[in-house]
Design a protein around this motif. Structure first.
Motif, PDB file in Angstrom:
ATOM      1  N   HIS A  49       0.864  -1.175   0.000  1.00 35.70           N
ATOM      2  CA  HIS A  49       0.000   0.000   0.000  1.00 35.70           C
ATOM      3  C   HIS A  49       0.900   1.225   0.000  1.00 35.70           C
ATOM      4  CE1 HIS A  49      -3.374  -2.589   1.660  1.00 35.70           C
ATOM      5  NE2 HIS A  49      -3.978  -1.892   0.709  1.00 35.70           N
ATOM      6  N   VAL A  50       0.560   2.200  -0.810  1.00 38.46           N
ATOM      7  CA  VAL A  50       1.380   3.403  -0.923  1.00 38.46           C
ATOM      8  C   VAL A  50       0.480   4.630  -0.977  1.00 38.46           C
ATOM      9  CG1 VAL A  50       3.228   2.169  -2.135  1.00 38.46           C
ATOM     10  CG2 VAL A  50       1.440   3.339  -3.446  1.00 38.46           C
ATOM     11  N   HIS A  51       1.129   5.772  -0.866  1.00 42.62           N
ATOM     12  CA  HIS A  51       0.470   7.055  -1.147  1.00 42.62           C
ATOM     13  C   HIS A  51       1.010   7.571  -2.470  1.00 42.62           C
ATOM     14  CE1 HIS A  51      -1.227  11.038  -0.623  1.00 42.62           C
ATOM     15  NE2 HIS A  51      -0.038  11.544  -0.957  1.00 42.62           N
ATOM     16  N   LEU A  52       0.095   7.977  -3.338  1.00 39.02           N
ATOM     17  CA  LEU A  52       0.465   8.523  -4.636  1.00 39.02           C
ATOM     18  C   LEU A  52       0.068   9.990  -4.700  1.00 39.02           C
ATOM     19  CD1 LEU A  52      -0.612   5.832  -7.256  1.00 39.02           C
ATOM     20  CD2 LEU A  52       1.709   6.657  -6.879  1.00 39.02           C
ATOM     21  N   PRO A  53       0.955  10.857  -5.189  1.00 32.33           N
ATOM     22  CA  PRO A  53       0.557  12.251  -5.405  1.00 32.33           C
ATOM     23  C   PRO A  53      -0.659  12.331  -6.316  1.00 32.33           C
ATOM     24  CG  PRO A  53       2.936  11.998  -5.616  1.00 32.33           C
ATOM     25  CD  PRO A  53       2.364  10.621  -5.519  1.00 32.33           C
ATOM     26  N   ALA A  54      -1.513  13.304  -6.070  1.00 26.94           N
ATOM     27  CA  ALA A  54      -2.784  13.405  -6.784  1.00 26.94           C
ATOM     28  C   ALA A  54      -2.594  13.489  -8.289  1.00 26.94           C
ATOM     29  CB  ALA A  54      -3.553  14.629  -6.280  1.00 26.94           C
ATOM     30  N   GLN A  55      -1.526  14.147  -8.740  1.00 31.63           N
ATOM     31  CA  GLN A  55      -1.334  14.322 -10.175  1.00 31.63           C
ATOM     32  C   GLN A  55      -0.983  13.023 -10.889  1.00 31.63           C
ATOM     33  OE1 GLN A  55       0.520  15.621  -7.794  1.00 31.63           O
ATOM     34  NE2 GLN A  55       2.724  15.604  -8.278  1.00 31.63           N
TER      35      GLN A  55
ATOM     36  N   ARG B 170      -2.627  10.136 -10.242  1.00 31.40           N
ATOM     37  CA  ARG B 170      -3.749   9.213 -10.131  1.00 31.40           C
ATOM     38  C   ARG B 170      -4.742   9.464 -11.261  1.00 31.40           C
ATOM     39  NH1 ARG B 170      -5.480   8.647  -3.939  1.00 31.40           N
ATOM     40  NH2 ARG B 170      -6.419   6.807  -4.858  1.00 31.40           N
ATOM     41  N   ALA B 171      -4.990   8.413 -12.045  1.00 25.15           N
ATOM     42  CA  ALA B 171      -5.928   8.513 -13.155  1.00 25.15           C
ATOM     43  C   ALA B 171      -7.354   8.281 -12.663  1.00 25.15           C
ATOM     44  CB  ALA B 171      -5.569   7.504 -14.241  1.00 25.15           C
ATOM     45  N   ASP B 172      -8.319   8.801 -13.387  1.00 21.37           N
ATOM     46  CA  ASP B 172      -9.721   8.696 -12.969  1.00 21.37           C
ATOM     47  C   ASP B 172     -10.216   7.254 -12.951  1.00 21.37           C
ATOM     48  OD1 ASP B 172      -9.815  11.427 -12.714  1.00 21.37           O
ATOM     49  OD2 ASP B 172     -10.682  11.765 -14.713  1.00 21.37           O
ATOM     50  N   ASP B 173      -9.629   6.374 -13.774  1.00 23.76           N
ATOM     51  CA  ASP B 173     -10.099   4.995 -13.874  1.00 23.76           C
ATOM     52  C   ASP B 173      -9.395   4.047 -12.914  1.00 23.76           C
ATOM     53  OD1 ASP B 173      -7.597   4.919 -14.987  1.00 23.76           O
ATOM     54  OD2 ASP B 173      -8.219   4.080 -16.917  1.00 23.76           O
ATOM     55  N   GLY B 174      -8.661   4.603 -11.945  1.00 25.55           N
ATOM     56  CA  GLY B 174      -7.979   3.764 -10.972  1.00 25.55           C
ATOM     57  C   GLY B 174      -6.574   3.382 -11.362  1.00 25.55           C
ATOM     58  N   GLY B 175      -6.098   3.850 -12.516  1.00 23.92           N
ATOM     59  CA  GLY B 175      -4.733   3.581 -12.947  1.00 23.92           C
ATOM     60  C   GLY B 175      -3.786   4.680 -12.501  1.00 23.92           C
ATOM     61  N   ILE B 176      -2.607   4.690 -13.115  1.00 16.22           N
ATOM     62  CA  ILE B 176      -1.558   5.648 -12.771  1.00 16.22           C
ATOM     63  C   ILE B 176      -1.151   6.406 -14.022  1.00 16.22           C
ATOM     64  CG2 ILE B 176       0.830   5.905 -11.967  1.00 16.22           C
ATOM     65  CD1 ILE B 176       0.430   3.473 -10.223  1.00 16.22           C
ATOM     66  N   ALA B 177      -1.030   7.733 -13.890  1.00 19.47           N
ATOM     67  CA  ALA B 177      -0.502   8.573 -14.965  1.00 19.47           C
ATOM     68  C   ALA B 177       0.993   8.745 -14.725  1.00 19.47           C
ATOM     69  CB  ALA B 177      -1.206   9.929 -14.972  1.00 19.47           C
ATOM     70  N   LEU B 178       1.807   8.173 -15.579  1.00 17.48           N
ATOM     71  CA  LEU B 178       3.256   8.196 -15.395  1.00 17.48           C
ATOM     72  C   LEU B 178       3.826   9.594 -15.603  1.00 17.48           C
ATOM     73  CD1 LEU B 178       4.408   4.950 -17.235  1.00 17.48           C
ATOM     74  CD2 LEU B 178       4.430   5.373 -14.777  1.00 17.48           C
ATOM     75  N   PRO B 179       4.868   9.959 -14.858  1.00 22.23           N
ATOM     76  CA  PRO B 179       5.543  11.237 -15.109  1.00 22.23           C
ATOM     77  C   PRO B 179       6.086  11.276 -16.540  1.00 22.23           C
ATOM     78  CG  PRO B 179       6.263  10.272 -13.028  1.00 22.23           C
ATOM     79  CD  PRO B 179       5.459   9.232 -13.730  1.00 22.23           C
TER      80      PRO B 179
ATOM     81  N   GLY C 196      11.504   2.298 -15.900  1.00 23.13           N
ATOM     82  CA  GLY C 196      12.475   3.186 -16.530  1.00 23.13           C
ATOM     83  C   GLY C 196      12.302   4.633 -16.139  1.00 23.13           C
ATOM     84  N   VAL C 197      11.335   4.952 -15.304  1.00 22.37           N
ATOM     85  CA  VAL C 197      11.142   6.300 -14.783  1.00 22.37           C
ATOM     86  C   VAL C 197      10.862   6.191 -13.290  1.00 22.37           C
ATOM     87  CG1 VAL C 197      10.219   7.172 -16.967  1.00 22.37           C
ATOM     88  CG2 VAL C 197       8.646   6.297 -15.234  1.00 22.37           C
ATOM     89  N   ASP C 198      11.053   7.296 -12.614  1.00 17.74           N
ATOM     90  CA  ASP C 198      10.813   7.301 -11.177  1.00 17.74           C
ATOM     91  C   ASP C 198       9.324   7.528 -10.912  1.00 17.74           C
ATOM     92  OD1 ASP C 198      11.562   7.261  -8.414  1.00 17.74           O
ATOM     93  OD2 ASP C 198      11.248   9.425  -8.377  1.00 17.74           O
ATOM     94  N   LEU C 199       8.742   6.647 -10.132  1.00 23.63           N
ATOM     95  CA  LEU C 199       7.358   6.804  -9.705  1.00 23.63           C
ATOM     96  C   LEU C 199       7.403   7.133  -8.210  1.00 23.63           C
ATOM     97  CD1 LEU C 199       4.441   6.541 -10.781  1.00 23.63           C
ATOM     98  CD2 LEU C 199       4.428   4.220  -9.886  1.00 23.63           C
ATOM     99  N   PRO C 200       7.140   8.374  -7.851  1.00 21.99           N
ATOM    100  CA  PRO C 200       7.386   8.820  -6.468  1.00 21.99           C
ATOM    101  C   PRO C 200       6.332   8.325  -5.472  1.00 21.99           C
ATOM    102  CG  PRO C 200       6.491  10.632  -7.757  1.00 21.99           C
ATOM    103  CD  PRO C 200       6.705   9.494  -8.716  1.00 21.99           C
ATOM    104  N   VAL C 201       6.327   7.018  -5.254  1.00 22.50           N
ATOM    105  CA  VAL C 201       5.425   6.469  -4.245  1.00 22.50           C
ATOM    106  C   VAL C 201       5.962   6.802  -2.863  1.00 22.50           C
ATOM    107  CG1 VAL C 201       4.617   4.622  -5.747  1.00 22.50           C
ATOM    108  CG2 VAL C 201       6.591   4.216  -4.287  1.00 22.50           C
ATOM    109  N   GLU C 202       5.047   6.981  -1.928  1.00 18.60           N
ATOM    110  CA  GLU C 202       5.405   7.317  -0.557  1.00 18.60           C
ATOM    111  C   GLU C 202       4.736   6.329   0.387  1.00 18.60           C
ATOM    112  OE1 GLU C 202       4.092  11.282   0.076  1.00 18.60           O
ATOM    113  OE2 GLU C 202       5.136  12.089  -1.686  1.00 18.60           O
ATOM    114  N   PRO C 203       5.191   6.245   1.626  1.00 16.23           N
ATOM    115  CA  PRO C 203       4.504   5.378   2.591  1.00 16.23           C
ATOM    116  C   PRO C 203       3.034   5.757   2.695  1.00 16.23           C
ATOM    117  CG  PRO C 203       6.618   6.072   3.464  1.00 16.23           C
ATOM    118  CD  PRO C 203       6.406   6.859   2.207  1.00 16.23           C
ATOM    119  N   PRO C 204       2.174   4.784   2.950  1.00 19.27           N
ATOM    120  CA  PRO C 204       0.727   5.051   2.988  1.00 19.27           C
ATOM    121  C   PRO C 204       0.352   5.949   4.160  1.00 19.27           C
ATOM    122  CG  PRO C 204       1.192   2.840   3.759  1.00 19.27           C
ATOM    123  CD  PRO C 204       2.490   3.380   3.235  1.00 19.27           C
ATOM    124  N   ARG C 205      -0.706   6.695   3.970  1.00 20.68           N
ATOM    125  CA  ARG C 205      -1.238   7.556   5.028  1.00 20.68           C
ATOM    126  C   ARG C 205      -2.342   6.802   5.768  1.00 20.68           C
ATOM    127  NH1 ARG C 205       0.191  12.576   2.634  1.00 20.68           N
ATOM    128  NH2 ARG C 205       2.229  12.144   1.677  1.00 20.68           N
TER     129      ARG C 205
END
Length: 512
Positions: free
Chosen positions: A185-191, A193-202, A261-270
């Motif tokens: 489980h992680v915390h993802l910055p809001a930018q 997070r995709a609307d369909d539950g996926g991830i928008a890569l930097p 191949g890119v950094d995904l800035p996941v953080e510890p969960p809140r």
């Protein structure tokens, strides 16, 4: 049976052990369930139920209690190794799905089994197993020290490292694939997070919900609870991390960089936990060489371990429990016909083989390399064929395996289809008590011929159904043991043969 004696002991109070206990208790047998943990584990493991097990839980009244919507469980989507299967045009889509964290499932099954009369002993771990004629002698270590316990039957639901399996001398052949799986489980910055539950890569690109293959491995994305995204990686090769090294979110972040191949800035969960934070070094695919040894039986991970891709574990293990429970209860209650207990191995072992086959196939399709990418492209084209999509859906749901029940009707050996009864109930609602059920659409021709089994078999009139079948005999696990398309006399003879095969001899000669 005397002091410190019980008819059935179940070792392991996870989902499969608790389901076994509930099935036994429904049949009037009060098992003891042992678990060394002081209380149910809060560790997030499985995240949901996939396949026919959802319908089986509906038959026990658990589906709606766990949050399922009213009515029968609806058909769901499916994917094979992350490749979506187009099932909209597939008739009778067998796929069912229910998202539920395993800790919540365990707590509910514990309450259900206790409410039916099962005794669950947390903090009491099985430490020694010795088989004897007619039973099993156990040593259990509890809060006050070790004590003996004698049982007629022992069910090992104690996981992949099963003490029960090892003590019975049951082999566990298979292999370990060189790969590392990480999930947290992680915390993802809001930018991100995709609307369909996926991830928008930097920098562009997206990772959709579910299992995803990229050139360097796999990425899993699943936000099963609002604000608690689960992120995982699959890396292939021998570069494992020592099991003694604690898993961290930073380790997952580095793994994500290697895979993406890119950094995904996941953080510890809140927020409050517990939170998933796991690493699995090597993927085991193993199956017990037998599910029964004398009076010892195995269910769930004690009998088989495999990749979690596609979520088949609880579909397999919980149906092990439902298959075995009524058969053990029949033996304890004195009406089990010869060979009934042996049918557990005969029916469930091939199902485990098929799950391992498709889970290994899905893992292979996640591997890196251009040749695998080409194979996935071809596989994606093949799934556009409705017959191929239907075949894969049945494989994933577990509905393609047919038990040999001794009857050749097209419905026999399969999970009963949805039917409506004369009192307005669905067939699943008529299976709540986990008793054999004879459904008769002939006006009573078959129901009136079986008074000798009335103590074991219920009968009900069907007014409409999804099939033209005239009558069905359904086992407690929901599988059809016999069916007839009309009321011809030979159907009664076949019915009596099925009743004897699965539910023993009649109490009187009335049904001869």
């Amino acid at each position: 049976m005397g002091e410190n004696a019980v008819e059935i002991v179940v070792s392991g109070a996870g989902p499969n052990g608790l389901m076994t206990a509930g099935e036994l208790a429904l049949a009037g047998v009060r098992p003891i369930v042992l678990d060394a943990l002081p209380e149910p584990s809060a560790e997030p493991k499985a995240n949901g139920l996939v396949g026919q097990v959802v319908r089986v839980l509906d038959m026990r009244g658990l589906y709606h209690e766990l949050g399922g919507p009213p009515g029968p469980p609806p058909a769901a989507f499916a994917a094979f190794s992350g490749i979506p299967l187009p099932l909209d045009g597939v008739p009778d889509n067998p796929m069912r799905r229910m998202l539920i964290p395993q800790p919540r499932l365990v707590r509910h099954l514990e309450a259900w089994a206790r409410g039916l009369g099962a005794e669950i002993r947390w903090g009491h771990g099985l430490t020694e197993v010795t088989q004897r004629d007619g039973g099993v002698d156990l040593i259990v270590t509890g809060p006050d020290g070790p004590y003996p316990l004698r049982t007629r039957y022992l069910v090992g639901a104690d996981g992949g490292r099963s003490l029960v399996r090892k003590s019975a001398g049951i082999g566990f052949p298979g292999f370990t694939a060189p790969m590392v799986l990480r999930i947290a489980h992680v915390h993802l910055p809001a930018q991100l997070r995709a609307d369909d539950g996926g991830i928008a890569l930097p920098g562009g690109g997206r990772i959709p919900f579910g299992h995803n293959r990229v050139d360097r491995g796999g990425v899993v994305v699943a936000e099963l609870e609002p604000g608690r995204p689960l992120i995982g990686t699959i890396e292939f090769g021998d570069e494992s991390v020592c099991d003694d090294t604690p898993m961290t979110v930073e380790e997952l972040r580095k793994s994500l960089r290697r895979v993406l191949g890119v950094d995904l800035p996941v953080e510890p969960p809140r927020g409050d936990g517990p939170h998933a934070l796991r690493r699995i070094n090597g993927q085991n695919t193993r199956q017990a060489d037998r599910y029964r040894d004398g009076n010892v039986f195995l269910v769930g991970d004690a009998a088989h371990v495999h990749s979690p891709i596609g979520g088949p574990g609880l579909n397999l293990g919980l149906q092990d429990a439902v298959n075995l429970g009524w058969k053990l209860a029949a033996a304890v209650n004195g009406w089990a016909p010869t060979g009934l207990l042996d049918s557990y191995q005969r029916e469930r072992y091939p199902v485990g083989e098929r799950v391992m086959m498709h889970s290994m196939s899905q893992t292979a399709l996640m591997a890196p390399g251009p040749e695998v990418a080409a194979l996935r492209a071809l596989f994606g084209e093949l799934t556009q064929n409705p017959d191929t999509a239907a075949h894969l859906a049945r494989l994933l749901a577990g509905s393609d395996t047919r038990y040999d029940v001794g009857d050749d009707h097209p419905l026999s050996g399969y999970l009963v289809p949805e039917l409506a009864l004369s009192d307005g109930r669905r067939v699943a609602e008529a299976m709540r008590a986990a008793r054999p059920l004879l459904l008769d659409r002939t006006g009573g021709v078959f129901a009136e011929s079986v008074p000798g089994w009335a103590d074991r078999v219920d009968a009900a009139t069907v007014t409409s159904s999804a099939t033209a079948v005239a009558a069905l005999l359904i086992r407690p696990d929901g599988y059809v043991a016999w069916a007839a398309d009309d009321a011809r006399p030979d159907g009664v003879d076949r019915l009596h043969a099925a009743l004897r095969r699965w539910f023993g001899a009649p109490d009187t000669g009335d049904a001869m």
